[in-house]
Motif scaffolding. Structure first.
Motif, PDB file in Angstrom:
ATOM      1  N   ILE A   1       3.348 -16.323  -1.153  1.00  0.00           N
ATOM      2  CA  ILE A   1       4.552 -15.859  -1.856  1.00  0.00           C
ATOM      3  C   ILE A   1       4.163 -15.081  -3.112  1.00  0.00           C
ATOM      4  O   ILE A   1       4.763 -14.048  -3.426  1.00  0.00           O
ATOM      5  CB  ILE A   1       5.462 -17.045  -2.220  1.00  0.00           C
ATOM      6  CG1 ILE A   1       6.035 -17.678  -0.939  1.00  0.00           C
ATOM      7  CG2 ILE A   1       6.592 -16.601  -3.141  1.00  0.00           C
ATOM      8  CD1 ILE A   1       6.886 -16.736  -0.121  1.00  0.00           C
ATOM      9  N   VAL A   2       3.147 -15.556  -3.832  1.00  0.00           N
ATOM     10  CA  VAL A   2       2.665 -14.815  -5.009  1.00  0.00           C
ATOM     11  C   VAL A   2       2.183 -13.430  -4.595  1.00  0.00           C
ATOM     12  O   VAL A   2       2.490 -12.418  -5.249  1.00  0.00           O
ATOM     13  CB  VAL A   2       1.538 -15.590  -5.729  1.00  0.00           C
ATOM     14  CG1 VAL A   2       0.922 -14.731  -6.848  1.00  0.00           C
ATOM     15  CG2 VAL A   2       2.069 -16.894  -6.302  1.00  0.00           C
ATOM     16  N   GLY A   3       1.436 -13.362  -3.496  1.00  0.00           N
ATOM     17  CA  GLY A   3       0.961 -12.071  -2.994  1.00  0.00           C
ATOM     18  C   GLY A   3       2.110 -11.158  -2.601  1.00  0.00           C
ATOM     19  O   GLY A   3       2.080  -9.948  -2.869  1.00  0.00           O
ATOM     20  N   VAL A   4       3.137 -11.724  -1.980  1.00  0.00           N
ATOM     21  CA  VAL A   4       4.317 -10.948  -1.584  1.00  0.00           C
ATOM     22  C   VAL A   4       5.041 -10.402  -2.811  1.00  0.00           C
ATOM     23  O   VAL A   4       5.485  -9.247  -2.836  1.00  0.00           O
ATOM     24  CB  VAL A   4       5.260 -11.828  -0.728  1.00  0.00           C
ATOM     25  CG1 VAL A   4       6.637 -11.194  -0.598  1.00  0.00           C
ATOM     26  CG2 VAL A   4       4.651 -12.062   0.654  1.00  0.00           C
ATOM     27  N   ILE A   5       5.155 -11.231  -3.862  1.00  0.00           N
ATOM     28  CA  ILE A   5       5.795 -10.784  -5.109  1.00  0.00           C
ATOM     29  C   ILE A   5       5.009  -9.624  -5.713  1.00  0.00           C
ATOM     30  O   ILE A   5       5.588  -8.622  -6.159  1.00  0.00           O
ATOM     31  CB  ILE A   5       5.910 -11.948  -6.105  1.00  0.00           C
ATOM     32  CG1 ILE A   5       6.934 -12.974  -5.605  1.00  0.00           C
ATOM     33  CG2 ILE A   5       6.285 -11.448  -7.504  1.00  0.00           C
ATOM     34  CD1 ILE A   5       6.965 -14.259  -6.403  1.00  0.00           C
ATOM     35  N   LEU A   6       3.688  -9.747  -5.729  1.00  0.00           N
ATOM     36  CA  LEU A   6       2.848  -8.678  -6.276  1.00  0.00           C
ATOM     37  C   LEU A   6       2.973  -7.405  -5.447  1.00  0.00           C
ATOM     38  O   LEU A   6       2.973  -6.293  -5.988  1.00  0.00           O
ATOM     39  CB  LEU A   6       1.387  -9.134  -6.345  1.00  0.00           C
ATOM     40  CG  LEU A   6       1.084 -10.253  -7.341  1.00  0.00           C
ATOM     41  CD1 LEU A   6      -0.391 -10.634  -7.285  1.00  0.00           C
ATOM     42  CD2 LEU A   6       1.470  -9.849  -8.761  1.00  0.00           C
ATOM     43  N   TRP A   7       3.095  -7.557  -4.134  1.00  0.00           N
ATOM     44  CA  TRP A   7       3.296  -6.396  -3.258  1.00  0.00           C
ATOM     45  C   TRP A   7       4.573  -5.658  -3.667  1.00  0.00           C
ATOM     46  O   TRP A   7       4.593  -4.427  -3.754  1.00  0.00           O
ATOM     47  CB  TRP A   7       3.372  -6.858  -1.807  1.00  0.00           C
ATOM     48  CG  TRP A   7       3.367  -5.754  -0.795  1.00  0.00           C
ATOM     49  CD1 TRP A   7       2.269  -5.209  -0.188  1.00  0.00           C
ATOM     50  CD2 TRP A   7       4.507  -5.062  -0.256  1.00  0.00           C
ATOM     51  NE1 TRP A   7       2.654  -4.216   0.691  1.00  0.00           N
ATOM     52  CE2 TRP A   7       4.020  -4.103   0.665  1.00  0.00           C
ATOM     53  CE3 TRP A   7       5.870  -5.152  -0.467  1.00  0.00           C
ATOM     54  CZ2 TRP A   7       4.857  -3.247   1.376  1.00  0.00           C
ATOM     55  CZ3 TRP A   7       6.724  -4.300   0.237  1.00  0.00           C
ATOM     56  CH2 TRP A   7       6.213  -3.362   1.147  1.00  0.00           C
ATOM     57  N   GLY A   8       5.634  -6.398  -3.931  1.00  0.00           N
ATOM     58  CA  GLY A   8       6.884  -5.784  -4.367  1.00  0.00           C
ATOM     59  C   GLY A   8       6.761  -5.113  -5.725  1.00  0.00           C
ATOM     60  O   GLY A   8       7.340  -4.042  -5.959  1.00  0.00           O
ATOM     61  N   LEU A   9       5.998  -5.724  -6.633  1.00  0.00           N
ATOM     62  CA  LEU A   9       5.793  -5.119  -7.957  1.00  0.00           C
ATOM     63  C   LEU A   9       5.108  -3.763  -7.833  1.00  0.00           C
ATOM     64  O   LEU A   9       5.469  -2.806  -8.531  1.00  0.00           O
ATOM     65  CB  LEU A   9       4.956  -6.048  -8.837  1.00  0.00           C
ATOM     66  CG  LEU A   9       5.599  -7.373  -9.261  1.00  0.00           C
ATOM     67  CD1 LEU A   9       4.630  -8.179 -10.113  1.00  0.00           C
ATOM     68  CD2 LEU A   9       6.895  -7.133 -10.023  1.00  0.00           C
ATOM     69  N   VAL A  10       4.121  -3.673  -6.955  1.00  0.00           N
ATOM     70  CA  VAL A  10       3.427  -2.397  -6.741  1.00  0.00           C
ATOM     71  C   VAL A  10       4.413  -1.333  -6.268  1.00  0.00           C
ATOM     72  O   VAL A  10       4.403  -0.192  -6.751  1.00  0.00           O
ATOM     73  CB  VAL A  10       2.272  -2.562  -5.723  1.00  0.00           C
ATOM     74  CG1 VAL A  10       1.709  -1.189  -5.325  1.00  0.00           C
ATOM     75  CG2 VAL A  10       1.166  -3.427  -6.309  1.00  0.00           C
ATOM     76  N   MET A  11       5.287  -1.688  -5.328  1.00  0.00           N
ATOM     77  CA  MET A  11       6.281  -0.737  -4.840  1.00  0.00           C
ATOM     78  C   MET A  11       7.190  -0.269  -5.961  1.00  0.00           C
ATOM     79  O   MET A  11       7.537   0.917  -6.050  1.00  0.00           O
ATOM     80  CB  MET A  11       7.108  -1.375  -3.716  1.00  0.00           C
ATOM     81  CG  MET A  11       6.340  -1.643  -2.430  1.00  0.00           C
ATOM     82  SD  MET A  11       5.682  -0.143  -1.656  1.00  0.00           S
ATOM     83  CE  MET A  11       7.200   0.690  -1.181  1.00  0.00           C
ATOM     84  N   GLY A  12       7.591  -1.184  -6.847  1.00  0.00           N
ATOM     85  CA  GLY A  12       8.455  -0.816  -7.961  1.00  0.00           C
ATOM     86  C   GLY A  12       7.796   0.149  -8.919  1.00  0.00           C
ATOM     87  O   GLY A  12       8.404   1.133  -9.365  1.00  0.00           O
ATOM     88  N   PHE A  13       6.536  -0.112  -9.267  1.00  0.00           N
ATOM     89  CA  PHE A  13       5.797   0.788 -10.149  1.00  0.00           C
ATOM     90  C   PHE A  13       5.637   2.160  -9.504  1.00  0.00           C
ATOM     91  O   PHE A  13       5.876   3.195 -10.137  1.00  0.00           O
ATOM     92  CB  PHE A  13       4.423   0.193 -10.468  1.00  0.00           C
ATOM     93  CG  PHE A  13       4.400  -0.726 -11.646  1.00  0.00           C
ATOM     94  CD1 PHE A  13       3.996  -0.261 -12.884  1.00  0.00           C
ATOM     95  CD2 PHE A  13       4.800  -2.050 -11.535  1.00  0.00           C
ATOM     96  CE1 PHE A  13       3.975  -1.101 -13.994  1.00  0.00           C
ATOM     97  CE2 PHE A  13       4.791  -2.898 -12.622  1.00  0.00           C
ATOM     98  CZ  PHE A  13       4.375  -2.435 -13.863  1.00  0.00           C
TER      99      PHE A  13
END
Length: 392
Positions: free
Chosen positions: A304-316
């Motif tokens: 789940i932490v990895g999934v959250i970070l994946w989403g953060l990358v998309m946002g940036f």
């Protein structure tokens, strides 16, 4: 008759809101579908490498951005710009509901390619329109808000898909996504009626060749290429999750979590970009390095932490990329720039994901993080050089 400044500002703001709503509903449709593609492929017994090959859909999307950008830039016509946007979203409406009707991965793959073609064709023209109507708002926060609306749809779509999977099945889950697709077309029609003529297009005297793009654009694109080489796609991640025995209905929910983190960070990143420029992107390669190692721990918490970070990358990425290109590229070249950037980014993202999928197919996925660290360090070095040169 030219619009008065106040009237233009009010109209432009309304167009911006309508286009943001278009993205909200369209994202509900194709992100809802996207959240299911990986497990659906595994469900219909496609090979693991097909999950990596599905990234070719992203390549098609980015290649068609080049085509869409060229057509828009060469036409110098508001009607052509809007037509490209209509065609792109119209394909989304037709293709996504069809994906659940077939049990052959070849047909599903073809439909994915068609849907990505539509997305790519519309993107440069839409982003040019957005860059024009947001010039008095502040492009960082405007594109950040637009990305926020994108991701609100990208959260709701997978949640709808997850509920449909839990209560019915794949066919119904894909079919129900036609409803937000229709809503997106209604919002698009409203935006077009308010703003039929794109001023920067109408006043342009002539087209401009892509070779006139400035050096900073090419450097930025090179950095994005290396970032994408190590950024694993959701198609592969979702395939991997199902292969590791995750319940089907949980995978779209995890995608919703990723999109929620994307949406939460998008507007603050836009504000940050308006203040510090491309420096806002410096953390992205570092975050990308951590995603695969976390996923490979096979713990629900760390995944789940990895999934959250994946989403953060998309946002940036989504926020800074569009704002940066709008800021450094003159109006006449903007559609070409968005298109060329899309082509190069798409080729590299596809290549990188095929490499990662092949490592998984060969049971050596544990070595993938080493590859990711190398390409992301190169991206970080290039971004630092860009930030330093801009500061000077």
């Amino acid at each position: 008759m030219a619009l008065g400044r106040d009237k233009f500002t009010r109209t432009a703001f309304l167009v911006f809101i309508f286009l943001s709503l278009v993205s909200l509903f369209a994202d509900m449709t194709y992100e809802g579908a996207r959240s299911m593609i990986g497990p659906y492929l595994e469900y219909i017994e496609a090979m693991a490498v097909i999950a990596g090959v599905v990234s070719i859909g992203e390549l098609v999307s980015y290649l068609s951005r080049g085509l869409g950008g060229f057509i828009a830039g060469a036409s110098r016509s508001s009607k052509v710009y809007w037509a490209l946007v209509y065609v792109g979203y119209g394909i989304n409406l037709i293709v996504v509901p069809l994906m659940g009707l077939f049990g052959r991965w070849e047909i599903v793959l073809a439909l994915i390619m068609i849907e990505r073609l539509g997305k790519g064709l519309r993107a440069p023209a839409r982003d040019v329109i957005l860059s024009e109507v947001t010039k008095n708002i502040g492009r960082g926060k405007a594109f950040g808000f637009h990305e926020l609306m994108d991701q609100l749809g990208a959260v709701l779509g997978p949640m709808i898909a997850s509920f449909a999977l839990y209560t019915r099945g794949y066919m119904e889950a894909f079919l129900v996504l036609a409803v937000p697709a229709v809503m997106s077309m209604i919002m698009l029609f409203s935006a077009n009626r308010l703003y039929p003529k794109i001023e920067s297009v109408e006043v342009s005297k002539k087209g401009t060749k892509a070779r006139s793009l400035p050096k900073i654009f090419w450097n930025f694109t090179l950095a994005a290429v290396f970032m994408s080489l190590g950024f694993v796609s959701w198609f592969f991640l979702s395939y991997y999750f199902r292969a590791e025995a995750f319940p089907d209905y949980l995978i779209p929910l995890m995608y919703s979590i990723a999109m929620l983190s994307d949406g939460i960070v998008a507007f603050p990143v836009g504000l940050m970009y308006d203040r510090v420029g491309v420096k806002a992107l410096l953390i992205t390669p570092i975050v990308i390095m951590s995603i695969l190692p976390l996923v490979l721990l096979r713990s629900y918490v760390w995944i789940i932490v990895g999934v959250i970070l994946w989403g953060l990358v998309m946002g940036f990425y989504e926020t800074v990329m569009r704002a940066f290109i709008a800021d450094v590229i003159e109006t006449e070249l903007r559609s070409y720039a968005y298109g060329i950037y899309g082509v190069l980014y798409g080729v590299s993202w596809t290549f990188g994901n095929v490499i990662i999928a092949l490592l998984y197919q060969c049971n050596v996925l544990r070595y993938a993080p080493i590859y990711v660290v190398v390409v992301e360090l190169i991206a970080l070095i290039i971004l630092v050089k860009i930030a330093t040169s801009v500061q000077r």
